[in-house]
Design a protein around this motif. Structure first.
Motif, PDB file in Angstrom:
ATOM      1  N   PRO A   1     -17.489  16.743   8.100  1.00  0.00           N
ATOM      2  CA  PRO A   1     -17.187  17.494   6.881  1.00  0.00           C
ATOM      3  C   PRO A   1     -17.530  15.778   6.532  1.00  0.00           C
ATOM      4  CG  PRO A   1     -15.254  17.542   8.049  1.00  0.00           C
ATOM      5  CD  PRO A   1     -16.067  16.987   8.729  1.00  0.00           C
ATOM      6  N   ASP A   2     -18.315  15.933   4.761  1.00  0.00           N
ATOM      7  CA  ASP A   2     -18.463  14.670   4.336  1.00  0.00           C
ATOM      8  C   ASP A   2     -17.149  13.791   2.828  1.00  0.00           C
ATOM      9  OD1 ASP A   2     -20.075  13.297   2.551  1.00  0.00           O
ATOM     10  OD2 ASP A   2     -21.158  14.229   1.832  1.00  0.00           O
ATOM     11  N   TYR A   3     -16.812  12.992   3.996  1.00  0.00           N
ATOM     12  CA  TYR A   3     -16.100  12.046   3.247  1.00  0.00           C
ATOM     13  C   TYR A   3     -16.307  10.396   2.912  1.00  0.00           C
ATOM     14  CZ  TYR A   3     -17.304   9.474   7.614  1.00  0.00           C
ATOM     15  OH  TYR A   3     -17.772   8.654   8.940  1.00  0.00           O
ATOM     16  N   ARG A   4     -17.769  10.426   2.601  1.00  0.00           N
ATOM     17  CA  ARG A   4     -17.821   9.965   1.233  1.00  0.00           C
ATOM     18  C   ARG A   4     -17.557   9.896   0.148  1.00  0.00           C
ATOM     19  NH1 ARG A   4     -24.279  10.274   2.524  1.00  0.00           N
ATOM     20  NH2 ARG A   4     -23.330  12.242   2.461  1.00  0.00           N
TER      21      ARG A   4
ATOM     22  N   GLN B   1       1.193   5.276   4.932  1.00  0.00           N
ATOM     23  CA  GLN B   1       1.290   4.897   3.515  1.00  0.00           C
ATOM     24  C   GLN B   1       1.034   3.756   3.136  1.00  0.00           C
ATOM     25  OE1 GLN B   1       4.897   5.940   3.662  1.00  0.00           O
ATOM     26  NE2 GLN B   1       4.832   4.466   2.082  1.00  0.00           N
ATOM     27  N   GLU B   2       0.571   2.481   4.286  1.00  0.00           N
ATOM     28  CA  GLU B   2      -0.380   1.689   2.672  1.00  0.00           C
ATOM     29  C   GLU B   2      -1.165   2.083   2.275  1.00  0.00           C
ATOM     30  OE1 GLU B   2      -2.623  -0.845   6.210  1.00  0.00           O
ATOM     31  OE2 GLU B   2      -0.685  -1.109   7.433  1.00  0.00           O
ATOM     32  N   VAL B   3      -2.021   3.380   2.254  1.00  0.00           N
ATOM     33  CA  VAL B   3      -2.588   3.222   1.424  1.00  0.00           C
ATOM     34  C   VAL B   3      -1.522   4.039   0.050  1.00  0.00           C
ATOM     35  CG1 VAL B   3      -4.339   6.010   0.299  1.00  0.00           C
ATOM     36  CG2 VAL B   3      -4.585   4.490   2.804  1.00  0.00           C
ATOM     37  N   LEU B   4      -0.146   4.744  -0.114  1.00  0.00           N
ATOM     38  CA  LEU B   4       0.389   5.248  -0.973  1.00  0.00           C
ATOM     39  C   LEU B   4       0.231   3.827  -1.690  1.00  0.00           C
ATOM     40  CD1 LEU B   4       2.255   8.395   0.681  1.00  0.00           C
ATOM     41  CD2 LEU B   4       0.872   8.119  -0.776  1.00  0.00           C
ATOM     42  N   ASP B   5       1.432   2.939  -0.834  1.00  0.00           N
ATOM     43  CA  ASP B   5       1.472   1.409  -1.737  1.00  0.00           C
ATOM     44  C   ASP B   5       0.732   0.729  -2.154  1.00  0.00           C
ATOM     45  OD1 ASP B   5       4.087   1.694   0.757  1.00  0.00           O
ATOM     46  OD2 ASP B   5       3.465   0.415   2.165  1.00  0.00           O
ATOM     47  N   ASP B   6      -0.866   0.859  -1.290  1.00  0.00           N
ATOM     48  CA  ASP B   6      -1.422   0.316  -2.248  1.00  0.00           C
ATOM     49  C   ASP B   6      -1.767   0.813  -3.690  1.00  0.00           C
ATOM     50  OD1 ASP B   6      -2.093  -1.512  -0.573  1.00  0.00           O
ATOM     51  OD2 ASP B   6      -3.660  -0.411  -0.113  1.00  0.00           O
ATOM     52  N   ILE B   7      -1.830   2.503  -4.024  1.00  0.00           N
ATOM     53  CA  ILE B   7      -1.781   2.630  -4.790  1.00  0.00           C
ATOM     54  C   ILE B   7      -0.530   2.870  -6.074  1.00  0.00           C
ATOM     55  CG2 ILE B   7      -1.579   5.703  -5.831  1.00  0.00           C
ATOM     56  CD1 ILE B   7      -3.282   6.584  -3.713  1.00  0.00           C
ATOM     57  N   GLU B   8       0.537   2.782  -5.591  1.00  0.00           N
ATOM     58  CA  GLU B   8       1.563   2.622  -6.571  1.00  0.00           C
ATOM     59  C   GLU B   8       1.499   0.968  -6.481  1.00  0.00           C
ATOM     60  OE1 GLU B   8       5.149   2.985  -8.334  1.00  0.00           O
ATOM     61  OE2 GLU B   8       4.358   4.301  -6.793  1.00  0.00           O
ATOM     62  N   MET B   9       0.866   0.305  -5.944  1.00  0.00           N
ATOM     63  CA  MET B   9       0.855  -1.538  -6.666  1.00  0.00           C
ATOM     64  C   MET B   9      -0.243  -0.762  -8.201  1.00  0.00           C
ATOM     65  SD  MET B   9       0.359  -4.775  -4.618  1.00  0.00           S
ATOM     66  CE  MET B   9       0.067  -4.190  -3.166  1.00  0.00           C
ATOM     67  N   GLU B  10      -0.962  -0.810  -7.769  1.00  0.00           N
ATOM     68  CA  GLU B  10      -2.151  -0.717  -8.548  1.00  0.00           C
ATOM     69  C   GLU B  10      -1.776   0.033  -9.767  1.00  0.00           C
ATOM     70  OE1 GLU B  10      -5.660   2.068  -6.751  1.00  0.00           O
ATOM     71  OE2 GLU B  10      -5.930  -0.118  -5.540  1.00  0.00           O
ATOM     72  N   LYS B  11      -1.232   1.357  -9.677  1.00  0.00           N
ATOM     73  CA  LYS B  11      -0.091   1.789 -10.940  1.00  0.00           C
ATOM     74  C   LYS B  11       0.855   0.847 -11.785  1.00  0.00           C
ATOM     75  CE  LYS B  11      -0.107   6.760  -9.488  1.00  0.00           C
ATOM     76  NZ  LYS B  11       0.824   7.879  -8.887  1.00  0.00           N
TER      77      LYS B  11
ATOM     78  N   ILE C   1     -10.182   9.313   7.930  1.00  0.00           N
ATOM     79  CA  ILE C   1     -10.960  10.546   8.354  1.00  0.00           C
ATOM     80  C   ILE C   1     -11.979  10.406   9.615  1.00  0.00           C
ATOM     81  CG2 ILE C   1     -12.396  12.047   7.236  1.00  0.00           C
ATOM     82  CD1 ILE C   1     -11.121  11.379   4.677  1.00  0.00           C
ATOM     83  N   ARG C   2     -12.519   9.345   9.314  1.00  0.00           N
ATOM     84  CA  ARG C   2     -13.934   9.367  10.394  1.00  0.00           C
ATOM     85  C   ARG C   2     -13.429   8.437  11.716  1.00  0.00           C
ATOM     86  NH1 ARG C   2     -18.011   5.569   7.931  1.00  0.00           N
ATOM     87  NH2 ARG C   2     -16.026   3.936   8.435  1.00  0.00           N
ATOM     88  N   ALA C   3     -11.511   8.320  11.276  1.00  0.00           N
ATOM     89  CA  ALA C   3     -12.008   7.956  13.116  1.00  0.00           C
ATOM     90  C   ALA C   3     -10.590   9.830  13.825  1.00  0.00           C
ATOM     91  CB  ALA C   3     -10.501   6.986  12.884  1.00  0.00           C
TER      92      ALA C   3
ATOM     93  N   VAL D   1     -11.416   3.652   0.537  1.00  0.00           N
ATOM     94  CA  VAL D   1     -12.076   3.416   1.465  1.00  0.00           C
ATOM     95  C   VAL D   1     -11.066   3.373   2.733  1.00  0.00           C
ATOM     96  CG1 VAL D   1     -14.157   1.431   3.055  1.00  0.00           C
ATOM     97  CG2 VAL D   1     -13.455   1.465   0.296  1.00  0.00           C
ATOM     98  N   THR D   2     -10.329   2.732   2.742  1.00  0.00           N
ATOM     99  CA  THR D   2      -9.052   2.955   4.257  1.00  0.00           C
ATOM    100  C   THR D   2      -9.401   4.740   4.539  1.00  0.00           C
ATOM    101  OG1 THR D   2      -8.214   1.000   3.327  1.00  0.00           O
ATOM    102  CG2 THR D   2      -6.300   2.513   4.919  1.00  0.00           C
ATOM    103  N   LEU D   3      -9.272   5.335   3.250  1.00  0.00           N
ATOM    104  CA  LEU D   3      -8.457   6.685   4.172  1.00  0.00           C
ATOM    105  C   LEU D   3     -10.276   7.132   4.064  1.00  0.00           C
ATOM    106  CD1 LEU D   3      -6.773   8.373   0.852  1.00  0.00           C
ATOM    107  CD2 LEU D   3      -6.051   7.903   2.846  1.00  0.00           C
TER     108      LEU D   3
END
Length: 145
Positions: A25-28, A61-71, A39-41, A33-35
């Motif tokens: 699938p096209d994940y671009r 969990q890291e992605v969720l933490d990053d999103i929460e920090m950005e918020k 996905i590629r892996a 970027v981390t996601l």
């Protein structure tokens, strides 16, 4: 992206394309970027090169933490902007209050000075129409009007 991979393709055809042709699938369009890397892996053809569940959970969990920090960062910026707007408003209000106080103090010091808006020579800017004299030069600058 909330899109179904291989949409419009029959399940057997999608499976054949993945297994035999290596189609992925096209994940671009995934914004993180981390996601994209995760996905590629996960779509590695060689099963031994795919991440373990514990690694997948850790990355998510890291992605969720990053999103929460950005918020939180965005909320902090908004709060700081609101404070700055409040300080500016207070400054403007203070200047207006100071101007009113200064004008009142000037009138109190010089009670003979005409009331209303006047320039430094004491000439009224907003002349009372009842005090106009016929034939005098007024707003139009033409005698008699």
């Amino acid at each position: 992206t909330n899109e179904q991979p291989f949409r419009g393709t029959q399940p057997y055809e999608a499976a054949r394309n993945v297994v035999l042709l290596g189609v992925r699938p096209d994940y671009r369009r995934v914004p993180n970027v981390t996601l994209q890397k995760l996905i590629r892996a996960c779509w590695q053809a060689n099963e031994s090169r795919r991440p373990s569940w514990s690694l997948i959970i850790g990355v998510l969990q890291e992605v969720l933490d990053d999103i929460e920090m950005e918020k939180r960062l965005e909320a902090t910026k908004i709060a700081e902007n609101k404070k700055e707007v409040g300080r500016i408003s207070d400054t403007i209000r203070g200047r207006n209050d100071n101007e009113r106080e200064r004008t009142k103090a000037e009138k109190d010091r010089d009670p003979g000075k005409p009331s209303g808006d006047s320039d430094e020579r004491g000439i009224q800017r907003n002349e009372d129409p009842q005090n106009r004299q016929p034939g005098a030069d007024h707003d139009t600058g033409i005698r008699g009007f």
